[in-house]
Design a protein around this motif. Structure first.
Motif, PDB file in Angstrom:
ATOM      1  N   TYR A 109      36.893  35.381  42.447  1.00 42.43           N
ATOM      2  CA  TYR A 109      36.736  36.830  42.578  1.00 42.43           C
ATOM      3  C   TYR A 109      37.849  37.426  43.439  1.00 42.43           C
ATOM      4  O   TYR A 109      38.377  38.503  43.145  1.00 42.43           O
ATOM      5  N   MET A 110      38.213  36.749  44.513  1.00 45.25           N
ATOM      6  CA  MET A 110      39.252  37.263  45.400  1.00 45.25           C
ATOM      7  C   MET A 110      40.615  37.281  44.700  1.00 45.25           C
ATOM      8  O   MET A 110      41.338  38.284  44.745  1.00 45.25           O
ATOM      9  N   THR A 111      40.947  36.179  44.036  1.00 41.67           N
ATOM     10  CA  THR A 111      42.240  36.080  43.355  1.00 41.67           C
ATOM     11  C   THR A 111      42.344  37.068  42.202  1.00 41.67           C
ATOM     12  O   THR A 111      43.350  37.785  42.067  1.00 41.67           O
ATOM     13  N   LEU A 112      41.317  37.121  41.362  1.00 44.58           N
ATOM     14  CA  LEU A 112      41.372  37.980  40.187  1.00 44.58           C
ATOM     15  C   LEU A 112      41.295  39.459  40.557  1.00 44.58           C
ATOM     16  O   LEU A 112      41.868  40.309  39.865  1.00 44.58           O
ATOM     17  N   ASP A 113      40.605  39.783  41.627  1.00 39.92           N
ATOM     18  CA  ASP A 113      40.564  41.174  42.088  1.00 39.92           C
ATOM     19  C   ASP A 113      41.967  41.649  42.458  1.00 39.92           C
ATOM     20  O   ASP A 113      42.385  42.751  42.088  1.00 39.92           O
ATOM     21  N   ARG A 114      42.703  40.827  43.171  1.00 38.60           N
ATOM     22  CA  ARG A 114      44.072  41.193  43.556  1.00 38.60           C
ATOM     23  C   ARG A 114      44.983  41.253  42.337  1.00 38.60           C
ATOM     24  O   ARG A 114      45.814  42.162  42.220  1.00 38.60           O
ATOM     25  N   VAL A 115      44.829  40.293  41.409  1.00 39.14           N
ATOM     26  CA  VAL A 115      45.662  40.273  40.205  1.00 39.14           C
ATOM     27  C   VAL A 115      45.438  41.532  39.372  1.00 39.14           C
ATOM     28  O   VAL A 115      46.393  42.170  38.909  1.00 39.14           O
ATOM     29  N   LEU A 116      44.186  41.903  39.160  1.00 38.92           N
ATOM     30  CA  LEU A 116      43.893  43.095  38.358  1.00 38.92           C
ATOM     31  C   LEU A 116      44.420  44.353  39.036  1.00 38.92           C
ATOM     32  O   LEU A 116      44.909  45.280  38.364  1.00 38.92           O
ATOM     33  N   GLU A 117      44.325  44.412  40.343  1.00 42.03           N
ATOM     34  CA  GLU A 117      44.839  45.581  41.063  1.00 42.03           C
ATOM     35  C   GLU A 117      46.351  45.699  40.899  1.00 42.03           C
ATOM     36  O   GLU A 117      46.867  46.783  40.623  1.00 42.03           O
ATOM     37  N   GLU A 118      47.062  44.589  41.063  1.00 40.98           N
ATOM     38  CA  GLU A 118      48.518  44.613  40.920  1.00 40.98           C
ATOM     39  C   GLU A 118      48.940  44.897  39.482  1.00 40.98           C
ATOM     40  O   GLU A 118      50.006  45.467  39.246  1.00 40.98           O
ATOM     41  N   LEU A 126      35.260  43.170  37.104  1.00 41.55           N
ATOM     42  CA  LEU A 126      34.802  41.957  37.786  1.00 41.55           C
ATOM     43  C   LEU A 126      33.356  42.041  38.257  1.00 41.55           C
ATOM     44  O   LEU A 126      32.832  41.067  38.796  1.00 41.55           O
ATOM     45  N   ALA A 127      32.712  43.190  38.068  1.00 39.67           N
ATOM     46  CA  ALA A 127      31.322  43.353  38.517  1.00 39.67           C
ATOM     47  C   ALA A 127      30.359  42.727  37.517  1.00 39.67           C
ATOM     48  O   ALA A 127      29.511  43.386  36.916  1.00 39.67           O
ATOM     49  N   GLN A 128      30.500  41.437  37.298  1.00 37.40           N
ATOM     50  CA  GLN A 128      29.644  40.685  36.388  1.00 37.40           C
ATOM     51  C   GLN A 128      29.606  39.236  36.860  1.00 37.40           C
ATOM     52  O   GLN A 128      30.284  38.859  37.815  1.00 37.40           O
ATOM     53  N   SER A 129      28.809  38.434  36.189  1.00 35.43           N
ATOM     54  CA  SER A 129      28.709  37.029  36.576  1.00 35.43           C
ATOM     55  C   SER A 129      30.049  36.333  36.385  1.00 35.43           C
ATOM     56  O   SER A 129      30.896  36.778  35.596  1.00 35.43           O
ATOM     57  N   LEU A 130      30.240  35.224  37.104  1.00 32.27           N
ATOM     58  CA  LEU A 130      31.491  34.483  36.979  1.00 32.27           C
ATOM     59  C   LEU A 130      31.656  33.931  35.562  1.00 32.27           C
ATOM     60  O   LEU A 130      32.770  33.865  35.044  1.00 32.27           O
TER      61      LEU A 130
END
Length: 230
Positions: A109-118, A126-130
């Motif tokens: 979640y931490m990595t993909l949140d930053r990737v999507l933001e960039e 990302l507000a769903q199950s893994l």
């Protein structure tokens, strides 16, 4: 880039859906003769014949969840209070691998949140199950593969890390042995093989680049060895 996206798609499937394993076994088959009296029993010859079938393995997320639920972790009050403060896993072997699913979840979640933001993508996705994240991750990454190839490689590298972490906890792999004087002829990445020689020699990438996916089967080992001596 096409190869990288394909690897991301395949690795996502391993995480959320699983794979099929070919299982070989032997089955005793009795061959009845024309004189055989099957109603009264017979002494017809029996032969063990090889058979094979496909077995569906659940995704790594599901396997880690089951592993966590069945892991024996001393549930005494004192042990429970001490668990969050653990800094040296070797001092608590009963927790070995118990937190792997939680570690992968937090890191993903931490990595993909930053990737999507960039990449300029909607982070609310990302507000769903893994499991749901891995089901749709390939599509999300494909949307910015041309404009942000560096982020695509970062996702690819992260997926490899999570899969290796999961497989190590589930005892699906053994430690790797790296080759000191040989590199991948495709991308100059490092080469490795399982200590028990149960795998092909494969590219494992470099500190800056993920593996390209190139492998060397046993039939090419001698040639690879001769190249390394030059």
């Amino acid at each position: 880039m096409e190869r990288t996206l394909k690897r991301i798609a395949d690795n996502c499937v391993l995480m959320h859906n699983g794979w099929n394993d070919r299982v070989e076994y032997e089955q005793a088959i009795k061959y009845h003769t024309t004189e055989c009296d099957t109603l009264g029993g017979c002494d017809c010859p029996t032969k063990n014949e090889k058979r094979a079938r496909e077995v569906k393995r659940p995704g790594l997320l599901e396997q880690l969840k089951e592993y966590q639920q069945n892991k024996d972790v001393n549930r005494n009050p004192k042990a429970a209070r001490g668990a969050p403060k653990i800094k040296t896993p070797k001092m608590h072997p009963e927790l070995n691998g118990y937190l792997t699913l939680d570690e992968i979840t937090c890191d993903a979640y931490m990595t993909l949140d930053r990737v999507l933001e960039e990449a300029g993508r909607d982070r609310l996705w990302l507000a769903q199950s893994l499991k749901g994240v891995f089901q749709g991750l390939h599509y999300q990454v494909a949307q910015f593969s041309e404009t942000h190839p560096d982020l695509v490689h970062e996702v690819d590298k992260a997926l490899n890390r999570w899969i290796n972490q999961a497989k190590t906890t589930l005892h699906m792999t053994v430690a790797d042995a790296m080759f000191a004087n040989m590199v991948c002829e495709n991308c100059n990445g490092a080469l490795a093989i399982a200590w028990d020689n149960s795998t092909d020699i494969r590219c494992i990438g470099s500190p800056s680049d993920p593996p390209c996916g190139h492998t060397y089967p046993r039939s090419e080992w001698i040639t690879l060895y001769e190249k390394g001596k030059k």
